[in-house]
Design a protein around this motif. Structure first.
Motif, PDB file in Angstrom:
ATOM      1  N   TYR A  27       0.846  -1.189   0.000  1.00  0.00           N
ATOM      2  CA  TYR A  27       0.000   0.000   0.000  1.00  0.00           C
ATOM      3  C   TYR A  27       0.881   1.238   0.000  1.00  0.00           C
ATOM      4  O   TYR A  27       1.829   1.340   0.799  1.00  0.00           O
ATOM      5  CB  TYR A  27      -0.892  -0.017   1.244  1.00  0.00           C
ATOM      6  CG  TYR A  27      -1.730   1.220   1.445  1.00  0.00           C
ATOM      7  CD1 TYR A  27      -2.943   1.385   0.776  1.00  0.00           C
ATOM      8  CD2 TYR A  27      -1.320   2.218   2.325  1.00  0.00           C
ATOM      9  CE1 TYR A  27      -3.719   2.516   0.958  1.00  0.00           C
ATOM     10  CE2 TYR A  27      -2.091   3.357   2.517  1.00  0.00           C
ATOM     11  CZ  TYR A  27      -3.286   3.498   1.842  1.00  0.00           C
ATOM     12  OH  TYR A  27      -4.056   4.620   2.027  1.00  0.00           O
ATOM     13  N   SER A  33       0.776   5.736  -0.595  1.00  0.00           N
ATOM     14  CA  SER A  33      -0.107   6.902  -0.609  1.00  0.00           C
ATOM     15  C   SER A  33       0.747   8.157  -0.744  1.00  0.00           C
ATOM     16  O   SER A  33       0.843   8.968   0.162  1.00  0.00           O
ATOM     17  CB  SER A  33      -0.941   6.956   0.674  1.00  0.00           C
ATOM     18  OG  SER A  33      -1.935   7.958   0.585  1.00  0.00           O
ATOM     19  N   SER A  34       1.383   8.283  -1.904  1.00  0.00           N
ATOM     20  CA  SER A  34       2.266   9.421  -2.139  1.00  0.00           C
ATOM     21  C   SER A  34       1.891  10.080  -3.457  1.00  0.00           C
ATOM     22  O   SER A  34       1.175   9.509  -4.286  1.00  0.00           O
ATOM     23  CB  SER A  34       3.727   8.963  -2.168  1.00  0.00           C
ATOM     24  OG  SER A  34       3.913   7.974  -3.167  1.00  0.00           O
ATOM     25  N   MET A  35       2.410  11.288  -3.658  1.00  0.00           N
ATOM     26  CA  MET A  35       2.073  12.066  -4.847  1.00  0.00           C
ATOM     27  C   MET A  35       3.344  12.707  -5.390  1.00  0.00           C
ATOM     28  O   MET A  35       3.549  13.919  -5.272  1.00  0.00           O
ATOM     29  CB  MET A  35       1.016  13.127  -4.511  1.00  0.00           C
ATOM     30  CG  MET A  35      -0.243  12.526  -3.891  1.00  0.00           C
ATOM     31  SD  MET A  35      -1.460  13.766  -3.354  1.00  0.00           S
ATOM     32  CE  MET A  35      -2.067  14.327  -4.940  1.00  0.00           C
ATOM     33  N   THR A  47       3.975  16.440  -7.316  1.00  0.00           N
ATOM     34  CA  THR A  47       2.771  17.276  -7.321  1.00  0.00           C
ATOM     35  C   THR A  47       2.920  18.519  -6.452  1.00  0.00           C
ATOM     36  O   THR A  47       1.994  19.316  -6.360  1.00  0.00           O
ATOM     37  CB  THR A  47       1.552  16.474  -6.836  1.00  0.00           C
ATOM     38  OG1 THR A  47       1.811  15.967  -5.517  1.00  0.00           O
ATOM     39  CG2 THR A  47       1.274  15.312  -7.773  1.00  0.00           C
ATOM     40  N   SER A  67       4.795  14.283 -12.727  1.00  0.00           N
ATOM     41  CA  SER A  67       4.057  14.250 -11.467  1.00  0.00           C
ATOM     42  C   SER A  67       2.882  13.292 -11.602  1.00  0.00           C
ATOM     43  O   SER A  67       2.319  13.128 -12.683  1.00  0.00           O
ATOM     44  CB  SER A  67       3.551  15.648 -11.098  1.00  0.00           C
ATOM     45  OG  SER A  67       2.668  16.135 -12.097  1.00  0.00           O
ATOM     46  N   SER A 114      -0.260  10.989  -8.932  1.00  0.00           N
ATOM     47  CA  SER A 114      -0.804  10.651  -7.623  1.00  0.00           C
ATOM     48  C   SER A 114      -0.860   9.138  -7.466  1.00  0.00           C
ATOM     49  O   SER A 114      -1.483   8.440  -8.272  1.00  0.00           O
ATOM     50  CB  SER A 114      -2.218  11.226  -7.464  1.00  0.00           C
ATOM     51  OG  SER A 114      -2.807  10.762  -6.258  1.00  0.00           O
ATOM     52  N   PHE A 115      -0.176   8.637  -6.444  1.00  0.00           N
ATOM     53  CA  PHE A 115      -0.250   7.218  -6.088  1.00  0.00           C
ATOM     54  C   PHE A 115      -1.139   7.053  -4.848  1.00  0.00           C
ATOM     55  O   PHE A 115      -0.981   6.119  -4.077  1.00  0.00           O
ATOM     56  CB  PHE A 115       1.146   6.659  -5.770  1.00  0.00           C
ATOM     57  CG  PHE A 115       2.133   6.741  -6.919  1.00  0.00           C
ATOM     58  CD1 PHE A 115       1.706   6.891  -8.228  1.00  0.00           C
ATOM     59  CD2 PHE A 115       3.495   6.657  -6.678  1.00  0.00           C
ATOM     60  CE1 PHE A 115       2.613   6.961  -9.266  1.00  0.00           C
ATOM     61  CE2 PHE A 115       4.412   6.720  -7.716  1.00  0.00           C
ATOM     62  CZ  PHE A 115       3.976   6.874  -9.009  1.00  0.00           C
ATOM     63  N   TYR A 116      -2.056   7.958  -4.651  1.00  0.00           N
ATOM     64  CA  TYR A 116      -2.828   8.014  -3.411  1.00  0.00           C
ATOM     65  C   TYR A 116      -3.679   6.769  -3.230  1.00  0.00           C
ATOM     66  O   TYR A 116      -4.510   6.422  -4.058  1.00  0.00           O
ATOM     67  CB  TYR A 116      -3.708   9.264  -3.417  1.00  0.00           C
ATOM     68  CG  TYR A 116      -4.419   9.526  -2.116  1.00  0.00           C
ATOM     69  CD1 TYR A 116      -3.699   9.764  -0.940  1.00  0.00           C
ATOM     70  CD2 TYR A 116      -5.805   9.550  -2.058  1.00  0.00           C
ATOM     71  CE1 TYR A 116      -4.348  10.015   0.252  1.00  0.00           C
ATOM     72  CE2 TYR A 116      -6.472   9.803  -0.871  1.00  0.00           C
ATOM     73  CZ  TYR A 116      -5.744  10.031   0.291  1.00  0.00           C
ATOM     74  OH  TYR A 116      -6.395  10.277   1.480  1.00  0.00           O
ATOM     75  N   ARG A 117      -3.447   6.073  -2.131  1.00  0.00           N
ATOM     76  CA  ARG A 117      -4.197   4.882  -1.736  1.00  0.00           C
ATOM     77  C   ARG A 117      -4.206   3.820  -2.832  1.00  0.00           C
ATOM     78  O   ARG A 117      -5.238   3.236  -3.161  1.00  0.00           O
ATOM     79  CB  ARG A 117      -5.622   5.252  -1.337  1.00  0.00           C
ATOM     80  CG  ARG A 117      -5.672   6.098  -0.070  1.00  0.00           C
ATOM     81  CD  ARG A 117      -7.088   6.414   0.356  1.00  0.00           C
ATOM     82  NE  ARG A 117      -7.101   7.173   1.607  1.00  0.00           N
ATOM     83  CZ  ARG A 117      -8.203   7.636   2.193  1.00  0.00           C
ATOM     84  NH1 ARG A 117      -9.385   7.418   1.633  1.00  0.00           N
ATOM     85  NH2 ARG A 117      -8.131   8.304   3.316  1.00  0.00           N
ATOM     86  N   ALA A 164       0.598   1.598  -8.529  1.00  0.00           N
ATOM     87  CA  ALA A 164       1.477   2.766  -8.607  1.00  0.00           C
ATOM     88  C   ALA A 164       2.511   2.589  -9.703  1.00  0.00           C
ATOM     89  O   ALA A 164       2.856   3.545 -10.414  1.00  0.00           O
ATOM     90  CB  ALA A 164       2.162   2.996  -7.257  1.00  0.00           C
TER      91      ALA A 164
END
Length: 409
Positions: free
Chosen positions: A100, A102-104, A107, A140, A142-145, A151
């Motif tokens: 898991y 949760s990085s961006m 951005t 850039s 978003s790898f959010y959740r 990802a």
């Protein structure tokens, strides 16, 4: 005639040695190595293994690969004999699907490098580390959740590149696992030539239904206006004699059509790359990839035993560049030369004559392929099939392309 089994080692989920499989236990062993696609191992054996066991396999090139037992089918042949069939996906896909993140990356205003993006995608695991990265793009995303596998898909869509892995194996098993993000997996120099329509049989040839064009109109980044907005996209006319076109003269004469006025019309398509900020860079990029857009898209599935007889393409590895001379496409009396790659190897380890390779110039991004593979895996606990069409991006050999800088008829 069957081959001797190479080194095949089994560890459990905790990394404890289970066994070394030997010839007497293994009935069949096949592997699939697909550029930017499926990597899997299927094995039938009398040895009972458990879901989650790790199979480490050493191939003919002396490189290690790791797979995870996922699907198990056991059949009683007799009252005392049981045959077990195992399908085992690539450990990279298996492991990252269970992490898991949760990085961006990139951005926050400053674009991230490909190394920074890969580091972010692997943040959910200490088992896999960043290996070699030679992709120079920034961006850039978003790898959010997301899972690490999701990802990785998003990373490839934004930063580009091709994935490979490096495993370090010691006396106690795998001691290090690294993910590489490369511009090109395999040999980038086309040192092998394959002639379709001559002396090699045992071939399934597929011509894809994609549009075959003779010209491209390259467009780059949008130009910023004096009021702060953005206007027309950059083209190549200022560095191309006033013409917005590039023409592949090696194929143009084979697909042009009369225009009704004594001249010719050439099929054309627009190609874009928003990372290109100047006309000169845009033109250089378009010339480098011209053959990708202006050559017919063809795949050749070839029996390895027939290639061995012809003396043409062995040894060959996943991702290697080749030149295909296809006599079924003739322009001005000459067979077309296609720049292609070995995009898939289906190897039957014990019966090599059953092995096949697939050569193609079909272009598709790794992100698309990884997504397709994830969907296929979710709905199928057996071996994934029919993913031959999901092949890798092509780096064009420049010596097969002749560029015209005019729009003449």
């Amino acid at each position: 005639m069957a081959n001797t089994l190479p080194r095949v080692i089994v560890y459990n989920h905790a990394g404890t040695l289970v066994c070394d499989l030997n010839n007497s236990e293994v009935i069949s062993l096949t592997t699939i190595a697909e550029l930017n696609g499926e990597h899997s191992l299927s094995i039938t054996t009398t040895r009972q293994l458990s879901k989650g066991d790790r199979i480490i396999y050493r191939d003919k090139a002396n490189a290690w690969a790791e797979y995870v037992v996922e699907s198990i089918v056991s059949t009683h042949e007799t009252a005392s004999a049981v045959i077990h069939e195992y399908w085992c996906p690539w450990s990279l896909m298996h492991d990252l699907s269970g992490t898991y993140v949760s990085s961006m990356p990139g951005t926050g205003g400053t674009p991230a490098t490909a190394t920074q993006a890969l580091t972010a995608a692997l943040a959910g695991t200490a088992r896999w580390t960043v290996g070699t990265v030679d992709v120079s793009t920034t961006g850039s995303a978003s790898f959010y959740r997301m899972s690490g596998w999701e990802a990785l898909q998003e990373l490839i869509k934004v930063w580009g590149g091709e994935i490979s892995v490096t495993l370090t194996v010691g006396a106690s098993g795998i001691t290090a696992r690294a993910v590489n993000l490369l511009q090109h997996v395999g040999s980038s120099t086309a040192t092998r030539r394959f002639d379709y329509g001559y002396d090699v049989s045992g071939i399934v040839r597929t011509v894809e239904d994609s549009l075959w064009t003779a010209r491209v109109i390259p467009l780059g980044a949008a130009q910023q206006s004096t009021n702060g907005g953005y206007g027309r996209k950059i083209d190549i006319s200022s560095v191309n004699g006033g013409s917005i076109y590039l023409t592949n003269s090696d194929t143009a004469n084979g697909i042009r059509v009369p225009n009704g006025n004594g001249g010719w019309e050439y099929p054309v398509q627009v190609v874009e790359n928003q990372d290109m900020q100047t006309p000169a860079d845009l033109k250089a990029w378009a010339i480098a990839h011209l053959d990708d857009w202006t050559a017919p898209t063809v795949s050749y599935e070839i029996d390895v035993v027939e290639l061995d007889k012809s003396g043409e393409l062995l040894p060959i590895a996943e991702g290697d560049e080749v030149v295909v001379v296809d006599s079924a496409f003739v322009v001005d009396g000459e067979a077309i030369r296609l720049s292609a790659r070995c995009v898939r190897i289906d190897e039957d380890v014990l019966v090599p004559s059953n092995s096949k390779i697939t050569i193609s110039n079909l272009r598709q991004t790794l992100g698309d392929t990884l997504g397709d593979l994830s969907l296929a895996t979710a709905g199928n606990n057996n071996a994934i099939t029919n993913i031959v069409a999901n092949l890798g991006a092509i780096t064009t050999a420049s010596d097969t392309v002749s560029v015209q800088h005019n729009t003449g008829t």
